[in-house]
Design a protein around this motif. Structure first.
Motif, PDB file in Angstrom:
ATOM      1  N   THR A 124      -2.176  -2.922 -18.032  1.00 12.90           N
ATOM      2  CA  THR A 124      -2.132  -3.342 -19.183  1.00 12.90           C
ATOM      3  C   THR A 124      -2.007  -2.712 -20.628  1.00 12.90           C
ATOM      4  O   THR A 124      -1.122  -3.025 -21.364  1.00 12.90           O
ATOM      5  CB  THR A 124      -2.992  -4.374 -19.493  1.00 12.90           C
ATOM      6  N   LYS A 128       1.417  -3.477 -22.633  1.00 16.42           N
ATOM      7  CA  LYS A 128       1.408  -4.197 -24.084  1.00 16.42           C
ATOM      8  C   LYS A 128       2.145  -3.592 -24.979  1.00 16.42           C
ATOM      9  O   LYS A 128       2.352  -4.208 -26.074  1.00 16.42           O
ATOM     10  CB  LYS A 128      -0.171  -4.516 -24.169  1.00 16.42           C
ATOM     11  N   SER A 155      -6.158  -8.214 -25.000  1.00 22.26           N
ATOM     12  CA  SER A 155      -4.698  -7.549 -25.036  1.00 22.26           C
ATOM     13  C   SER A 155      -3.581  -8.446 -24.886  1.00 22.26           C
ATOM     14  O   SER A 155      -2.409  -8.112 -24.723  1.00 22.26           O
ATOM     15  CB  SER A 155      -4.750  -6.635 -23.688  1.00 22.26           C
TER      16      SER A 155
END
Ligand SMILES: Cc1cc2nc3c(=O)[nH]c(=O)nc-3n(C[C@H](O)[C@H](O)[C@H](O)COP(=O)(O)OP(=O)(O)OC[C@H]3O[C@@H](n4cnc5c(N)ncnc54)[C@H](O)[C@@H]3O)c2cc1C
Ligand code: FES
Length: 257
Positions: A124, A128, A155
């Motif tokens: 992630t 992101k 996030s």
């Protein structure tokens, strides 16, 4: 980075829910170099038992390195008694991590069962930055296998949870969450990690809907370096070692029975 064996200082070791713990250690070079999906091989005992190191996915690598773990046997129970300031003998980073999604990807769906959620946070942290729609479908056995997952939510990940007994989220295996997502064969990419029957289910779903992905596989390990072949699994390209050729493989590549 070379596969470095080093001793690091434990920063913290905290229980996140009934079954999961997070151990943080100070390893700046490792934190800088590790790729999502790679793992570390940890010597959990000071004495001879257990003799072999134990493999753990890197959960997060920012200032410090974090692993998420479930005490289930002698090695992981020894980890749970580590305290701030203790030393930790770590070999890593090891293995081949996740490939990044193809250019056309707009949506990334992470599908994790139990402690298989461990490699998804570091993933992630990378994804992101690319502005994908990020979704986590998480299946735990019980409430005790569900922790707040705040880092994912912070996030921007949409998190959906199922438990086998329905104590948190939807009742059933993680597959009951598939209808929460609008999968698009052209723009969705899947990452999955968890028990083999779960990965097999995700593989079948992805094949049926023509969606690409990567799976992080687990196998009992000894050397962790591709030497003993003890962690070999069958793939469409022949036998491959989880510790060296994997743990991450193309989702359609691994053969499950
Ligand atoms: C690449 C990789 C990444 C991993 N990442 C994590 C992680 O991030 N967090 C975490 O908690 N665990 C992770 N594991 C699993 C972890 O390594 C085992 O839980 C640990 O080795 C158990 O050691 P133990 O001495 O506590 O228990 P053991 O007595 O060695 O094992 C307890 C039970 O679990 C079974 N078992 C052990 N290892 C595995 C395995 N790999 N697959 C299936 N069954 C197994 C054993 O057969 C036994 O029944 C990972 C494994 C691999 C291969
Ligand atoms: S554990 Fe020895 S080859 Fe993978």
């Amino acid at each position: 980075m070379d596969k470095i064996q080093n001793t690091y200082r434990v920063i913290s070791n905290e229980r996140l829910c009934a079954h999961f713990w997070r151990l943080t250690f100070d390893a700046p070079q490792l934190a800088q170099e590790v790729q999502p999906g790679q793992f570390v091989h940890i010597r959990t005992a000071d004495g001879l038992e257990p003799l072999f190191r134990r493999p753990f996915s890197i959960y997060r690598a920012q200032r410090y390195v974090e692993i998420l773990y479930e005490p289930i046997g002698p090695g992981t129970r020894l980890l749970a008694v580590k305290q701030k300031g203790d030393s930790l003998d770590v070999l890593g980073p090891l293995g081949t991590g996740f490939k990044m999604p193809p250019e056309r990807t707009k949506q990334v769906v992470m599908i994790a069962g139990g402690i298989g959620v461990a490699p998804m946070l570091i993933l992630t942290d990378i994804l992101k930055k690319k502005k994908y729609e990020l979704i986590l479908l998480y299946g735990g056995r019980t409430r005790g296998h569900v922790y707040p997952m705040k880092e994912f939510k912070d996030s921007g990940v949409k998190v959906y949870i199922s438990t086998d007994d329905g104590s948190v989220g939807s009742k059933g295996r993680v597959s009951v969450l598939f209808d929460k997502v609008h999968f698009n064969p052209l723009t969705t990419f899947i990452y999955t990690c968890g028990p083999n029957p779960m990965i097999k289910g995700v593989q079948e779903f992805a094949a049926k809907h023509n969606i690409g992905g990567q799976a992080s596989c687990e196998e009992i390990m000894a050397c962790g370096l591709g030497a003993c072949l003890g962690c070999s699994i069958e793939t469409k390209h022949g036998y491959r070692t989880v510790c060296y050729d994997g743990p991450a493989f193309d989702l359609e590549e691994v053969i499950f029975y």
